[in-house]
Design a protein around this motif. Structure first.
Motif, PDB file in Angstrom:
ATOM      1  N   PRO A   1       0.804  -1.242   0.000  1.00 43.53           N
ATOM      2  CA  PRO A   1       0.000   0.000   0.000  1.00 43.53           C
ATOM      3  C   PRO A   1       0.828   1.279   0.000  1.00 43.53           C
ATOM      4  O   PRO A   1       0.334   2.333  -0.367  1.00 43.53           O
ATOM      5  N   ALA A   2       2.086   1.194   0.437  1.00 48.21           N
ATOM      6  CA  ALA A   2       2.912   2.403   0.505  1.00 48.21           C
ATOM      7  C   ALA A   2       3.184   2.938  -0.888  1.00 48.21           C
ATOM      8  O   ALA A   2       3.378   2.176  -1.830  1.00 48.21           O
ATOM      9  N   GLU A   3       3.199   4.244  -1.026  1.00 50.19           N
ATOM     10  CA  GLU A   3       3.461   4.877  -2.310  1.00 50.19           C
ATOM     11  C   GLU A   3       4.878   5.396  -2.409  1.00 50.19           C
ATOM     12  O   GLU A   3       5.260   5.976  -3.421  1.00 50.19           O
ATOM     13  N   GLY A   4       5.645   5.233  -1.374  1.00 50.75           N
ATOM     14  CA  GLY A   4       7.017   5.686  -1.362  1.00 50.75           C
ATOM     15  C   GLY A   4       7.824   4.884  -0.375  1.00 50.75           C
ATOM     16  O   GLY A   4       7.388   3.828   0.104  1.00 50.75           O
ATOM     17  N   PHE A   5       9.011   5.378  -0.056  1.00 55.15           N
ATOM     18  CA  PHE A   5       9.928   4.674   0.831  1.00 55.15           C
ATOM     19  C   PHE A   5       9.481   4.794   2.281  1.00 55.15           C
ATOM     20  O   PHE A   5       9.258   5.896   2.794  1.00 55.15           O
ATOM     21  N   ILE A   6       9.358   3.643   2.961  1.00 53.04           N
ATOM     22  CA  ILE A   6       9.077   3.608   4.388  1.00 53.04           C
ATOM     23  C   ILE A   6      10.397   3.420   5.116  1.00 53.04           C
ATOM     24  O   ILE A   6      11.062   2.384   4.970  1.00 53.04           O
ATOM     25  N   ASP A   7      10.786   4.416   5.884  1.00 54.84           N
ATOM     26  CA  ASP A   7      12.049   4.348   6.611  1.00 54.84           C
ATOM     27  C   ASP A   7      11.913   3.344   7.751  1.00 54.84           C
ATOM     28  O   ASP A   7      11.104   3.539   8.657  1.00 54.84           O
ATOM     29  N   PRO A   8      12.684   2.248   7.718  1.00 55.13           N
ATOM     30  CA  PRO A   8      12.542   1.238   8.762  1.00 55.13           C
ATOM     31  C   PRO A   8      12.895   1.750  10.148  1.00 55.13           C
ATOM     32  O   PRO A   8      12.459   1.184  11.145  1.00 55.13           O
ATOM     33  N   SER A   9      13.670   2.816  10.232  1.00 53.26           N
ATOM     34  CA  SER A   9      14.042   3.339  11.548  1.00 53.26           C
ATOM     35  C   SER A   9      12.907   4.110  12.200  1.00 53.26           C
ATOM     36  O   SER A   9      12.869   4.257  13.422  1.00 53.26           O
ATOM     37  N   THR A  10      11.977   4.590  11.377  1.00 55.47           N
ATOM     38  CA  THR A  10      10.831   5.337  11.914  1.00 55.47           C
ATOM     39  C   THR A  10       9.503   4.652  11.614  1.00 55.47           C
ATOM     40  O   THR A  10       8.492   4.992  12.214  1.00 55.47           O
ATOM     41  N   GLU A  11       9.527   3.705  10.669  1.00 58.93           N
ATOM     42  CA  GLU A  11       8.330   3.018  10.192  1.00 58.93           C
ATOM     43  C   GLU A  11       7.311   4.000   9.605  1.00 58.93           C
ATOM     44  O   GLU A  11       6.115   3.736   9.587  1.00 58.93           O
ATOM     45  N   LYS A  12       7.811   5.116   9.123  1.00 63.69           N
ATOM     46  CA  LYS A  12       6.966   6.133   8.494  1.00 63.69           C
ATOM     47  C   LYS A  12       7.503   6.457   7.105  1.00 63.69           C
ATOM     48  O   LYS A  12       8.690   6.260   6.825  1.00 63.69           O
ATOM     49  N   PRO A  13       6.622   6.948   6.209  1.00 67.44           N
ATOM     50  CA  PRO A  13       7.105   7.338   4.874  1.00 67.44           C
ATOM     51  C   PRO A  13       8.117   8.468   4.969  1.00 67.44           C
ATOM     52  O   PRO A  13       7.979   9.371   5.802  1.00 67.44           O
ATOM     53  N   ARG A  14       9.150   8.401   4.140  1.00 65.53           N
ATOM     54  CA  ARG A  14      10.093   9.508   4.061  1.00 65.53           C
ATOM     55  C   ARG A  14       9.756  10.335   2.846  1.00 65.53           C
ATOM     56  O   ARG A  14       9.744   9.826   1.717  1.00 65.53           O
ATOM     57  N   THR A  15       9.441  11.579   3.047  1.00 66.69           N
ATOM     58  CA  THR A  15       9.133  12.473   1.940  1.00 66.69           C
ATOM     59  C   THR A  15      10.122  13.627   1.935  1.00 66.69           C
ATOM     60  O   THR A  15      10.733  13.957   2.952  1.00 66.69           O
ATOM     61  N   ILE A  16      10.255  14.240   0.754  1.00 61.48           N
ATOM     62  CA  ILE A  16      11.173  15.364   0.600  1.00 61.48           C
ATOM     63  C   ILE A  16      10.437  16.523  -0.055  1.00 61.48           C
ATOM     64  O   ILE A  16       9.419  16.324  -0.718  1.00 61.48           O
ATOM     65  N   PRO A  17      10.934  17.737   0.118  1.00 62.56           N
ATOM     66  CA  PRO A  17      10.247  18.897  -0.448  1.00 62.56           C
ATOM     67  C   PRO A  17      10.514  19.062  -1.940  1.00 62.56           C
ATOM     68  O   PRO A  17      11.515  18.572  -2.462  1.00 62.56           O
ATOM     69  N   LEU A  18       9.613  19.739  -2.613  1.00 59.77           N
ATOM     70  CA  LEU A  18       9.867  20.179  -3.980  1.00 59.77           C
ATOM     71  C   LEU A  18      11.067  21.121  -3.941  1.00 59.77           C
ATOM     72  O   LEU A  18      11.135  22.012  -3.096  1.00 59.77           O
ATOM     73  N   GLU A  19      12.005  20.939  -4.858  1.00 59.09           N
ATOM     74  CA  GLU A  19      13.279  21.662  -4.821  1.00 59.09           C
ATOM     75  C   GLU A  19      13.643  22.113  -6.230  1.00 59.09           C
ATOM     76  O   GLU A  19      13.893  21.279  -7.095  1.00 59.09           O
ATOM     77  N   ILE A  20      13.665  23.421  -6.461  1.00 56.39           N
ATOM     78  CA  ILE A  20      13.921  23.935  -7.808  1.00 56.39           C
ATOM     79  C   ILE A  20      14.924  25.085  -7.727  1.00 56.39           C
ATOM     80  O   ILE A  20      14.696  26.072  -7.021  1.00 56.39           O
ATOM     81  N   MET A  21      16.010  24.949  -8.466  1.00 53.71           N
ATOM     82  CA  MET A  21      16.991  26.032  -8.535  1.00 53.71           C
ATOM     83  C   MET A  21      16.677  26.924  -9.729  1.00 53.71           C
ATOM     84  O   MET A  21      16.547  26.456 -10.857  1.00 53.71           O
ATOM     85  N   VAL A  22      16.541  28.218  -9.463  1.00 56.61           N
ATOM     86  CA  VAL A  22      16.273  29.203 -10.508  1.00 56.61           C
ATOM     87  C   VAL A  22      17.593  29.802 -10.970  1.00 56.61           C
ATOM     88  O   VAL A  22      18.451  30.146 -10.150  1.00 56.61           O
ATOM     89  N   ASP A  23      17.762  29.907 -12.265  1.00 63.31           N
ATOM     90  CA  ASP A  23      18.977  30.481 -12.812  1.00 63.31           C
ATOM     91  C   ASP A  23      19.172  31.898 -12.280  1.00 63.31           C
ATOM     92  O   ASP A  23      18.253  32.716 -12.307  1.00 63.31           O
ATOM     93  N   GLY A  24      20.357  32.188 -11.780  1.00 63.34           N
ATOM     94  CA  GLY A  24      20.645  33.501 -11.229  1.00 63.34           C
ATOM     95  C   GLY A  24      20.516  33.561  -9.724  1.00 63.34           C
ATOM     96  O   GLY A  24      20.975  34.519  -9.103  1.00 63.34           O
TER      97      GLY A  24
END
Length: 446
Positions: A313-336
């Motif tokens: 059922p998980a849609e992403g990585f479940i961190d075994p150390s926390t037993e919770k999904p690990r999510t990351i933020p949207l990250e975009i570098m703008v030129d300049g």
């Protein structure tokens, strides 16, 4: 199901459980001269595969303005974009169409090597003035026959001239600890340009492109030597998660099923932590956990290839150390800018014409998938774009500023078009740059 791509005016594509880039969709969500590298066992395929006719197509109507843009985009992509069905909650957004002058401002850079070179966090005009005419050889070679060599000769002469004038300035921009390596590369570059000049004089067109690639690898190596440490501080809330502070190269080996012309293929991918340290760091950490080994390709529709949805059922990585999904933020570098934007799309910020440092221009651009309406929901699902940006420049296409690009396939990218649902990733291995990964969670027990 995962979704993919969302253009400025549409919502989001769909397929496994997650939303990947969504243009139409359902809510689901290298050394200087490399002589030996990943190889595949069949001639290169056409870049633009036939559309997947087995995909369900649904009709949808939307405002004229959005329609015009989508039609233009389809023309620019040559084969068009497969309609995968619009989500019931999808609605067009409001920004005005890009100015025509932006749309026709010139062909985008599509070569992954060039994109990676220009994305380095350096500001040395002298090396860039050597680089540009060497990059321009690609366009010069588009002219038929040996006539192209006249343009190539001008490119080489210009590069050689500015190199001789700017060599001192180039070396002054190299990090002190890397100067000896940079000098060695510059010596090879100087000799190589003389050799390329001789190739042109001998009217040996076929030898131009390989020599150009060699010279640009020297240039890229010097430019990397100009980066002295990681150039900025990652925001406090992300400092303790896996981060790639630099670049890494991985080889992804895929076992291909039911294809008499291709058994397996190794894709070389360069991951750019300078412009996406959180996204690239998360991926490398999962690679070292062997998360992707044995996982299937879960979407392959002629527009994107995607994977990373684990079984269950998980849609992403479940961190075994926390037993919770690990999510990351949207990250975009703008030129300049000196640091990436986190948690918001460029559209949400009103930056409709901002250039992204890592654009969706190259065939095989690699990015992180996420839920359509949750910017910070990326986890383990990733996708590779199977189109090049022909009609729209990098600030006006359907993905830039909405999804986090963190790398490019630099070898065997054409074979991505041969992959299909059910093909298996045998392994992904980090071949260089692992020492740039900080806070690796894979080393923690569990």
């Amino acid at each position: 199901m995962a979704a993919i791509l969302s253009c400025h005016y549409c919502s989001s594509l769909s397929t496994s459980k997650r939303i990947y880039p969504s243009i139409f969709g359902n809510k689901q969500r290298f050394d200087p001269i490399r002589r030996f590298g990943p190889r595949c066992s069949t001639p290169k395929p056409h870049r633009f595969p036939l559309l997947n006719k087995q995909k369900e197509q649904k009709e949808n109507f939307f405002p004229l303005k959005e329609c015009a843009f989508s039609i233009a985009l389809a023309i620019g992509l040559v084969t068009g974009v497969p309609i995968l069905g619009w989500s019931s909650y999808a609605s067009p957004v409001d920004p005005a169409l890009p100015d025509l002058s932006v749309l026709i401002s010139g062909p985008p850079i599509k070569d992954p090597g060039a994109l990676l070179r220009y994305a380095l966090p350096i500001n040395n005009k002298a090396i860039r003035e050597v680089q540009k005419p060497l990059e321009d050889i690609t366009d010069s070679l588009k002219t038929a026959g040996v006539r192209a060599l006249d343009s190539v000769e001008r490119n080489v002469r210009q590069a050689s001239r500015v190199y001789k004038q700017g060599k001192t300035l180039i070396l002054s921009g190299v990090a002190e600890s890397k100067k000896d390596h940079a000098k060695e590369l510059l010596d090879k570059l100087e000799v190589g340009m003389e050799e390329l000049q001789q190739i042109v004089e001998n009217r040996n067109r076929d030898a131009v492109a390989p020599k150009q690639k060699e010279l640009l690898q020297y240039v890229g190596g010097v430019e990397e030597d100009m980066v002295d440490g990681f150039p900025y501080e990652v925001p406090e809330e992300y400092k303790n998660i896996p981060l790639l502070k630099g670049r890494a190269t991985v080889d992804m080996k895929v076992k291909v099923k039911d294809n008499p012309n291709l058994d397996e293929c190794v894709f070389r991918i360069v991951l750019d932590g300078y412009n996406a340290p959180v996204t690239a760091g998360n991926f490398v950490d999962l690679v070292e956990r062997h998360f992707y080994d044995g996982i299937e390709i879960q979407r392959a529709d002629g527009f994107v290839v995607q994977t990373g949805d684990p079984k269950g059922p998980a849609e992403g990585f479940i961190d075994p150390s926390t037993e919770k999904p690990r999510t990351i933020p949207l990250e975009i570098m703008v030129d300049g800018e000196k640091t990436p934007v986190y948690g918001e799309t460029l559209e949400e910020l009103g930056l409709y014409k901002a250039q992204t440092k890592l654009p969706f221009n190259a065939f095989g651009t690699m990015a992180m998938a996420r839920d359509e309406f949750e910017n910070n929901s990326g986890s383990s699902q990733v996708f590779w774009l199977l189109k090049e940006s022909e009609l729209t420049p990098s600030n006006s296409n359907i993905l830039d500023g909405r999804y986090a690009v963190f790398g490019y396939v630099t070898e065997n990218e054409d074979y991505l078009a041969d992959l299909k649902v059910g093909d298996v990733i045998k392994s992904i291995e980090v071949v260089s740059g692992l020492d740039n990964l900080v806070n690796p969670s894979y080393k923690i027990a569990g």
